[in-house]
Design a protein around this motif. Sequence first.
Motif, PDB file in Angstrom:
ATOM      1  N   GLU A 294      39.986  38.088  55.945  1.00  0.00           N
ATOM      2  CA  GLU A 294      40.788  37.139  57.115  1.00  0.00           C
ATOM      3  C   GLU A 294      42.378  37.336  56.796  1.00  0.00           C
ATOM      4  OE1 GLU A 294      42.395  34.342  59.557  1.00  0.00           O
ATOM      5  OE2 GLU A 294      40.403  35.218  59.569  1.00  0.00           O
ATOM      6  N   TYR A 295      42.803  37.559  55.538  1.00  0.00           N
ATOM      7  CA  TYR A 295      44.142  37.558  55.329  1.00  0.00           C
ATOM      8  C   TYR A 295      44.708  38.925  55.610  1.00  0.00           C
ATOM      9  CZ  TYR A 295      48.337  37.511  52.718  1.00  0.00           C
ATOM     10  OH  TYR A 295      49.805  37.546  52.540  1.00  0.00           O
ATOM     11  N   GLU A 433      44.478  28.643  53.240  1.00  0.00           N
ATOM     12  CA  GLU A 433      44.168  28.935  54.660  1.00  0.00           C
ATOM     13  C   GLU A 433      43.192  29.909  54.987  1.00  0.00           C
ATOM     14  OE1 GLU A 433      47.806  29.285  56.700  1.00  0.00           O
ATOM     15  OE2 GLU A 433      48.235  27.285  56.855  1.00  0.00           O
ATOM     16  N   ALA A 434      43.137  30.900  54.355  1.00  0.00           N
ATOM     17  CA  ALA A 434      42.286  32.107  54.374  1.00  0.00           C
ATOM     18  C   ALA A 434      40.857  31.859  53.968  1.00  0.00           C
ATOM     19  CB  ALA A 434      42.649  33.400  53.719  1.00  0.00           C
ATOM     20  N   VAL A 437      39.589  28.949  56.483  1.00  0.00           N
ATOM     21  CA  VAL A 437      39.011  29.744  57.754  1.00  0.00           C
ATOM     22  C   VAL A 437      37.724  30.609  57.580  1.00  0.00           C
ATOM     23  CG1 VAL A 437      39.566  31.744  59.524  1.00  0.00           C
ATOM     24  CG2 VAL A 437      41.366  30.235  58.721  1.00  0.00           C
ATOM     25  N   ARG A 444      41.225  29.738  63.176  1.00  0.00           N
ATOM     26  CA  ARG A 444      42.058  31.055  62.728  1.00  0.00           C
ATOM     27  C   ARG A 444      43.276  31.015  63.618  1.00  0.00           C
ATOM     28  NH1 ARG A 444      38.698  36.258  63.322  1.00  0.00           N
ATOM     29  NH2 ARG A 444      38.080  35.443  61.612  1.00  0.00           N
ATOM     30  N   ARG A 445      44.474  31.187  62.852  1.00  0.00           N
ATOM     31  CA  ARG A 445      45.588  30.981  63.652  1.00  0.00           C
ATOM     32  C   ARG A 445      45.943  32.484  64.454  1.00  0.00           C
ATOM     33  NH1 ARG A 445      49.950  28.220  59.627  1.00  0.00           N
ATOM     34  NH2 ARG A 445      49.298  26.119  59.493  1.00  0.00           N
ATOM     35  N   ARG A 447      47.981  35.365  64.895  1.00  0.00           N
ATOM     36  CA  ARG A 447      48.507  35.964  63.973  1.00  0.00           C
ATOM     37  C   ARG A 447      49.978  36.683  64.714  1.00  0.00           C
ATOM     38  NH1 ARG A 447      43.723  39.148  60.930  1.00  0.00           N
ATOM     39  NH2 ARG A 447      43.296  37.504  59.634  1.00  0.00           N
TER      40      ARG A 447
END
Length: 520
Positions: A294-295, A433-434, A437, A444-445, A447
């Motif tokens: 995710e990151y 946050e990762a 999520v 999920r933001r 990006r």
Amino acid sequence: MTQSSPDPRRSEVLAALSLAIDLGLGQPMEHMLRSSLLALRIAGAAGVDAAGQGRIYYANLLAWIGCHADSFELAALFTDDIAFRADYYTRDQRGLPMYAGMFGHAGAGLPPLARLGQWTRFATTGNSAVRKLISSHCVSAGVLASRVGLDDGVAALLAHTFERWDGKGLPEGVNGPEIPLEMRITHLADTAEVFLRGEGLAGAVAMVRSRRGSQFDPALAELFIDQAETLTEGLLDIDCWQVALDVAPDDGTLSGVQLDSVLRAIGDFADLKSPYTAGHSRGVAVLVAHAAEEYGLPPADAVELRRAGWVHDLGRLGVSNQVWDKKEPLSRLDLERVRMHPYLGERILSRVPGLKGVAALAGSHHERLDGSGYPRGIGGTELGMKQRLLAAADAYQSSLEPRPHRPALGPTDAAARLRREVSAGRHSLEAAEAVLVAAGQQPRRQRAFPAGLTSREVEILGMLCRGMNPAEIAASLFLARKTVRNHVEHIYTKIGASNRVGATLFAMAHGLTEQGTPPR
């Protein structure tokens, strides 16, 4: 980017596991390695063939592998599971010495009346409880040995770990030559090493002589007594780690799925130390690997994090369940012991060259961004993103699980707890946050990509880097060629490139070639 390292050998990984077993026995690390070398010398003198010596090597290395699975029950009987196991070696486990040892540990540290009650309960039910524990040990030892890749012959030997030559052992009371020769040698070498190290050669010989025909095969005992000086020559001075690896039988390297399988089994083994941590390491491994993806970390880093997640708590074996399962607030001494477990895990795993990266991550899973963590109290820039992700994943997963002093939290409350830790400066916002999520506790933001690129443009940029022309890209994405050409023109304008090579250099510089998305 994680640098490649040599694939570890199976013997290296199992030797490292034996170091963790040593700690849980109340012995210094390398006890099992040294006793394995002694067992091989005895086997050679007894004329055991190469196949038998191979079984002896691994049976001796992991003979006590199942004990830690019953630490919770053992501590309930004898207070300090590690102290009880350390004392186990000092007594011939029969008759008065055995019962004196058991009653000496039952209720240790309790007030007098409470200890009297513990003695009464133990006198009534203790014999049955010990039998169940040893039976459980033998079953779990065989299962765990198989899961770390040992053959069925070795696993079968471990069922005789607590049997005795005189038939007064457990769980079946097997006696004499009915006990496999390999395990009779293991019994002798395991205990003789403890006395050799603690009381010297004379003490080891005296112990073997006193237990000849009771605990030990009398013929093997006589062999040891007659050849003790030769069999133990230099044993306390050599580099046990290296020598044991040099003579490891049937050795091979572990990589990919094989390595994953062994590390996952080791993580399960560590989690069995307490019922409160059952499945913990698997949960952390899955969560941190997804958080790494995710990151936007490279796939190799996600693999390394998953492996670190499996084995990050191996050092827990070096701390008594008297501490881990305590419902009351921990004392200062308890806290000092707890703070040592990441260091112990790192120290054990770092002995394996192919696991040094995994070891470093495992050793940092309780460090905190503000320097308030342990064991080293490092923070800030000293903690890379991988360390931050593992710490956040471990914290979140732990909150989902019960502990002796608190119930398990639900996912929403666990997420809120992690966010409070972020607000207090103990965890990285990006890492938390990762993790959240990955755990499904945070959306999920969107990006932000470099140079103002859109997600579609990043997708097309990746295809350009792989040598696809606009027509091929249009066909792959089901877009009009004119639309793709417009995208390509916009990409080149935004990143300041004029051809595929320039675009590829830009993509590599911003991490867009690995995942198609940049790190946040």
